[in-house]
Design a protein around this motif. Sequence first.
Motif, PDB file in Angstrom:
ATOM      1  N   PHE A  84     -18.752  -7.696  11.764  1.00 32.10           N
ATOM      2  CA  PHE A  84     -19.912  -7.946  12.614  1.00 32.10           C
ATOM      3  C   PHE A  84     -20.357  -9.410  12.522  1.00 32.10           C
ATOM      4  O   PHE A  84     -20.525 -10.084  13.541  1.00 32.10           O
ATOM      5  CB  PHE A  84     -21.058  -7.016  12.216  1.00 32.10           C
ATOM      6  CG  PHE A  84     -22.319  -7.269  12.998  1.00 32.10           C
ATOM      7  CD1 PHE A  84     -22.448  -6.830  14.302  1.00 32.10           C
ATOM      8  CD2 PHE A  84     -23.382  -7.959  12.423  1.00 32.10           C
ATOM      9  CE1 PHE A  84     -23.610  -7.058  15.031  1.00 32.10           C
ATOM     10  CE2 PHE A  84     -24.545  -8.193  13.139  1.00 32.10           C
ATOM     11  CZ  PHE A  84     -24.658  -7.747  14.444  1.00 32.10           C
ATOM     12  N   THR A  85     -20.535  -9.910  11.297  1.00 25.66           N
ATOM     13  CA  THR A  85     -21.018 -11.289  11.141  1.00 25.66           C
ATOM     14  C   THR A  85     -19.966 -12.307  11.596  1.00 25.66           C
ATOM     15  O   THR A  85     -20.319 -13.345  12.163  1.00 25.66           O
ATOM     16  CB  THR A  85     -21.419 -11.570   9.687  1.00 25.66           C
ATOM     17  OG1 THR A  85     -20.322 -11.283   8.801  1.00 25.66           O
ATOM     18  CG2 THR A  85     -22.622 -10.719   9.282  1.00 25.66           C
ATOM     19  N   ALA A  86     -18.683 -12.014  11.378  1.00 23.86           N
ATOM     20  CA  ALA A  86     -17.633 -12.925  11.837  1.00 23.86           C
ATOM     21  C   ALA A  86     -17.623 -13.013  13.360  1.00 23.86           C
ATOM     22  O   ALA A  86     -17.497 -14.100  13.939  1.00 23.86           O
ATOM     23  CB  ALA A  86     -16.272 -12.473  11.314  1.00 23.86           C
ATOM     24  N   ALA A  87     -17.753 -11.861  14.020  1.00 22.26           N
ATOM     25  CA  ALA A  87     -17.772 -11.845  15.490  1.00 22.26           C
ATOM     26  C   ALA A  87     -18.994 -12.574  16.024  1.00 22.26           C
ATOM     27  O   ALA A  87     -18.914 -13.306  17.019  1.00 22.26           O
ATOM     28  CB  ALA A  87     -17.742 -10.404  15.999  1.00 22.26           C
ATOM     29  N   LYS A  88     -20.156 -12.391  15.379  1.00 23.25           N
ATOM     30  CA  LYS A  88     -21.368 -13.074  15.816  1.00 23.25           C
ATOM     31  C   LYS A  88     -21.237 -14.581  15.620  1.00 23.25           C
ATOM     32  O   LYS A  88     -21.663 -15.371  16.475  1.00 23.25           O
ATOM     33  CB  LYS A  88     -22.592 -12.550  15.055  1.00 23.25           C
ATOM     34  CG  LYS A  88     -22.903 -11.092  15.279  1.00 23.25           C
ATOM     35  CD  LYS A  88     -23.146 -10.771  16.752  1.00 23.25           C
ATOM     36  CE  LYS A  88     -24.443 -11.333  17.270  1.00 23.25           C
ATOM     37  NZ  LYS A  88     -24.702 -10.935  18.677  1.00 23.25           N
ATOM     38  N   HIS A  89     -20.642 -15.005  14.509  1.00 24.52           N
ATOM     39  CA  HIS A  89     -20.446 -16.432  14.266  1.00 24.52           C
ATOM     40  C   HIS A  89     -19.599 -17.062  15.367  1.00 24.52           C
ATOM     41  O   HIS A  89     -19.928 -18.114  15.909  1.00 24.52           O
ATOM     42  CB  HIS A  89     -19.784 -16.642  12.906  1.00 24.52           C
ATOM     43  CG  HIS A  89     -19.442 -18.073  12.632  1.00 24.52           C
ATOM     44  ND1 HIS A  89     -18.146 -18.527  12.609  1.00 24.52           N
ATOM     45  CD2 HIS A  89     -20.222 -19.160  12.390  1.00 24.52           C
ATOM     46  CE1 HIS A  89     -18.146 -19.839  12.362  1.00 24.52           C
ATOM     47  NE2 HIS A  89     -19.378 -20.243  12.222  1.00 24.52           N
ATOM     48  N   ASN A  90     -18.508 -16.401  15.726  1.00 23.47           N
ATOM     49  CA  ASN A  90     -17.646 -16.931  16.786  1.00 23.47           C
ATOM     50  C   ASN A  90     -18.328 -16.879  18.145  1.00 23.47           C
ATOM     51  O   ASN A  90     -18.138 -17.771  18.982  1.00 23.47           O
ATOM     52  CB  ASN A  90     -16.324 -16.163  16.825  1.00 23.47           C
ATOM     53  CG  ASN A  90     -15.426 -16.509  15.663  1.00 23.47           C
ATOM     54  OD1 ASN A  90     -15.520 -17.599  15.103  1.00 23.47           O
ATOM     55  ND2 ASN A  90     -14.563 -15.598  15.274  1.00 23.47           N
ATOM     56  N   GLU A  91     -19.115 -15.839  18.374  1.00 21.61           N
ATOM     57  CA  GLU A  91     -19.868 -15.756  19.627  1.00 21.61           C
ATOM     58  C   GLU A  91     -20.783 -16.968  19.788  1.00 21.61           C
ATOM     59  O   GLU A  91     -20.820 -17.612  20.848  1.00 21.61           O
ATOM     60  CB  GLU A  91     -20.705 -14.470  19.636  1.00 21.61           C
ATOM     61  CG  GLU A  91     -21.619 -14.334  20.853  1.00 21.61           C
ATOM     62  CD  GLU A  91     -22.673 -13.259  20.671  1.00 21.61           C
ATOM     63  OE1 GLU A  91     -23.685 -13.307  21.402  1.00 21.61           O
ATOM     64  OE2 GLU A  91     -22.502 -12.385  19.786  1.00 21.61           O
ATOM     65  N   PHE A  92     -21.509 -17.311  18.735  1.00 27.30           N
ATOM     66  CA  PHE A  92     -22.411 -18.462  18.796  1.00 27.30           C
ATOM     67  C   PHE A  92     -21.634 -19.770  18.910  1.00 27.30           C
ATOM     68  O   PHE A  92     -22.040 -20.693  19.625  1.00 27.30           O
ATOM     69  CB  PHE A  92     -23.306 -18.498  17.557  1.00 27.30           C
ATOM     70  CG  PHE A  92     -24.197 -17.286  17.410  1.00 27.30           C
ATOM     71  CD1 PHE A  92     -24.716 -16.643  18.529  1.00 27.30           C
ATOM     72  CD2 PHE A  92     -24.511 -16.784  16.165  1.00 27.30           C
ATOM     73  CE1 PHE A  92     -25.534 -15.532  18.409  1.00 27.30           C
ATOM     74  CE2 PHE A  92     -25.325 -15.669  16.026  1.00 27.30           C
ATOM     75  CZ  PHE A  92     -25.840 -15.040  17.141  1.00 27.30           C
ATOM     76  N   ALA A  93     -20.505 -19.856  18.208  1.00 28.45           N
ATOM     77  CA  ALA A  93     -19.702 -21.083  18.250  1.00 28.45           C
ATOM     78  C   ALA A  93     -19.092 -21.308  19.629  1.00 28.45           C
ATOM     79  O   ALA A  93     -18.980 -22.457  20.091  1.00 28.45           O
ATOM     80  CB  ALA A  93     -18.596 -21.024  17.189  1.00 28.45           C
ATOM     81  N   LEU A  94     -18.704 -20.223  20.288  1.00 25.43           N
ATOM     82  CA  LEU A  94     -18.073 -20.338  21.607  1.00 25.43           C
ATOM     83  C   LEU A  94     -19.085 -20.601  22.712  1.00 25.43           C
ATOM     84  O   LEU A  94     -18.741 -21.171  23.739  1.00 25.43           O
ATOM     85  CB  LEU A  94     -17.277 -19.064  21.907  1.00 25.43           C
ATOM     86  CG  LEU A  94     -15.987 -18.895  21.105  1.00 25.43           C
ATOM     87  CD1 LEU A  94     -15.493 -17.461  21.173  1.00 25.43           C
ATOM     88  CD2 LEU A  94     -14.914 -19.852  21.592  1.00 25.43           C
ATOM     89  N   GLY A  95     -20.336 -20.194  22.521  1.00 26.65           N
ATOM     90  CA  GLY A  95     -21.373 -20.506  23.493  1.00 26.65           C
ATOM     91  C   GLY A  95     -21.682 -19.361  24.432  1.00 26.65           C
ATOM     92  O   GLY A  95     -20.956 -18.364  24.503  1.00 26.65           O
ATOM     93  N   GLY A  96     -22.781 -19.521  25.167  1.00 23.98           N
ATOM     94  CA  GLY A  96     -23.241 -18.476  26.062  1.00 23.98           C
ATOM     95  C   GLY A  96     -22.614 -18.541  27.439  1.00 23.98           C
ATOM     96  O   GLY A  96     -21.883 -19.475  27.780  1.00 23.98           O
ATOM     97  N   ALA A  97     -22.931 -17.551  28.248  1.00 22.54           N
ATOM     98  CA  ALA A  97     -22.323 -17.420  29.570  1.00 22.54           C
ATOM     99  C   ALA A  97     -22.668 -18.596  30.481  1.00 22.54           C
ATOM    100  O   ALA A  97     -21.841 -19.032  31.285  1.00 22.54           O
ATOM    101  CB  ALA A  97     -22.776 -16.111  30.216  1.00 22.54           C
ATOM    102  N   THR A  98     -23.878 -19.128  30.353  1.00 20.78           N
ATOM    103  CA  THR A  98     -24.295 -20.217  31.239  1.00 20.78           C
ATOM    104  C   THR A  98     -23.361 -21.417  31.128  1.00 20.78           C
ATOM    105  O   THR A  98     -22.937 -21.998  32.131  1.00 20.78           O
ATOM    106  CB  THR A  98     -25.736 -20.652  30.910  1.00 20.78           C
ATOM    107  OG1 THR A  98     -26.604 -19.526  31.087  1.00 20.78           O
ATOM    108  CG2 THR A  98     -26.182 -21.771  31.839  1.00 20.78           C
ATOM    109  N   ASP A  99     -23.028 -21.784  29.891  1.00 17.75           N
ATOM    110  CA  ASP A  99     -22.135 -22.929  29.686  1.00 17.75           C
ATOM    111  C   ASP A  99     -20.761 -22.674  30.290  1.00 17.75           C
ATOM    112  O   ASP A  99     -20.174 -23.544  30.926  1.00 17.75           O
ATOM    113  CB  ASP A  99     -21.997 -23.224  28.190  1.00 17.75           C
ATOM    114  CG  ASP A  99     -23.297 -23.707  27.579  1.00 17.75           C
ATOM    115  OD1 ASP A  99     -24.101 -24.308  28.313  1.00 17.75           O
ATOM    116  OD2 ASP A  99     -23.510 -23.473  26.380  1.00 17.75           O
ATOM    117  N   HIS A 100     -20.231 -21.466  30.058  1.00 16.62           N
ATOM    118  CA  HIS A 100     -18.895 -21.147  30.579  1.00 16.62           C
ATOM    119  C   HIS A 100     -18.874 -21.169  32.100  1.00 16.62           C
ATOM    120  O   HIS A 100     -17.971 -21.739  32.717  1.00 16.62           O
ATOM    121  CB  HIS A 100     -18.452 -19.772  30.081  1.00 16.62           C
ATOM    122  CG  HIS A 100     -18.392 -19.646  28.606  1.00 16.62           C
ATOM    123  ND1 HIS A 100     -17.642 -20.473  27.809  1.00 16.62           N
ATOM    124  CD2 HIS A 100     -18.996 -18.789  27.764  1.00 16.62           C
ATOM    125  CE1 HIS A 100     -17.778 -20.110  26.548  1.00 16.62           C
ATOM    126  NE2 HIS A 100     -18.595 -19.106  26.494  1.00 16.62           N
TER     127      HIS A 100
END
Length: 375
Positions: free
Chosen positions: A346-362
């Motif tokens: 869970f924490t690893a996935a959340k860390h990568n989620e934050f590192a990759l950025g939100g939908a707006t940026d993509h």
Amino acid sequence: MDFTLTEAQQDLARLTAEVTGKLVTADRLRELDKNTDAAGNATVRFDDTLWASLAETGVLAAALPEAVGGSDLGVLEQTAILREIGKSVAPVPYLWSIVLGAGALAAFGSEAQRALATRAATGEIVLTAALSEERNWELATPVTSAADNGGWQLTGLKTTVPFARQAARILVSASVDGAPAVFLVDPAHASVRIEDQIVTDRSPEAEVEFAGTPAELVGTLEQGANILNWLLERAWLGLAATQLGIVEKGLELVSDYAREREQFNRKIGSFQAVAQRLADAYIDVQGVRLAVQQAAWLLAEDQPATAEVHTAKFWAAEAGHRVAHTVVHVHGGVGIDRDHIVNQYFTAAKHNEFALGGATDHLRALGALLAEPAN
């Protein structure tokens, strides 16, 4: 594109899985999370025993060019390794030290810089990359560079630099008269300030500040934009590939749990709401797998892959969020227990989620690409 895994990909994936399977255990991860060893000495979430084993078995060097001691494989094989590292949530800097650090120096560096890549390939030293800056420029100064008597000096601040304290050299993106360039810095220099930062999965990341720090230019100024793009695309793809491994294993764990756990004399996997969550998670995982494979294949074939990398980046962040929460919700209370293995995913996935950025940026990045006229 061809979705068939190459023999090298399969072999490297099996070898990485074998090494991590033996050394990355729930007990070992809990030990690294304590921040102190049995003697009370400070520790970081970096498994040096695993790192040495990956070097000894040739995993670190395998996908690097022959010029720096590798087997001249490439992006597809690195993606296979990162996927297995994600499956075991292995606390090692393969992406930062090998894919980005050694890879960039092998491709663009001088002879002396390629020698550092060779040392990194053997696990002798760790390399990393500082690519992130604060978006609020009132709070932080972006890194800039200036020539000084024939040399270069860096001034400014980078955030969330992985394994900064463990690194022998840091690749740093900077601005030279408004144009991007990439430099190599010794973090042990007196002008470098390193301050540890707390991140979701407790991996070692730091804020790094440069104050007139001597730096070596990587490549040429004319190559600066291409080198930075090379680093960013591989960093995003690498995080997405790691995230793929994390959500694959997370889905496996929660599926097994749903088949075993009973409530009201029924397996919880037979409840419609649970089954729907697991079905959605399966679709998400398949989406990430296809997006990562497509981006990796295009990069391996030296084809334009910016849009595909951003697509993989988007799906890894979005699907990572949904799958991680499904894994925890279906497990119930044990899912948020920091001593339970599920919490690691869970924490690893959340860390990568934050590192990759939100939908707006993509979406903004993809919109800009689609708006560009075709050549």
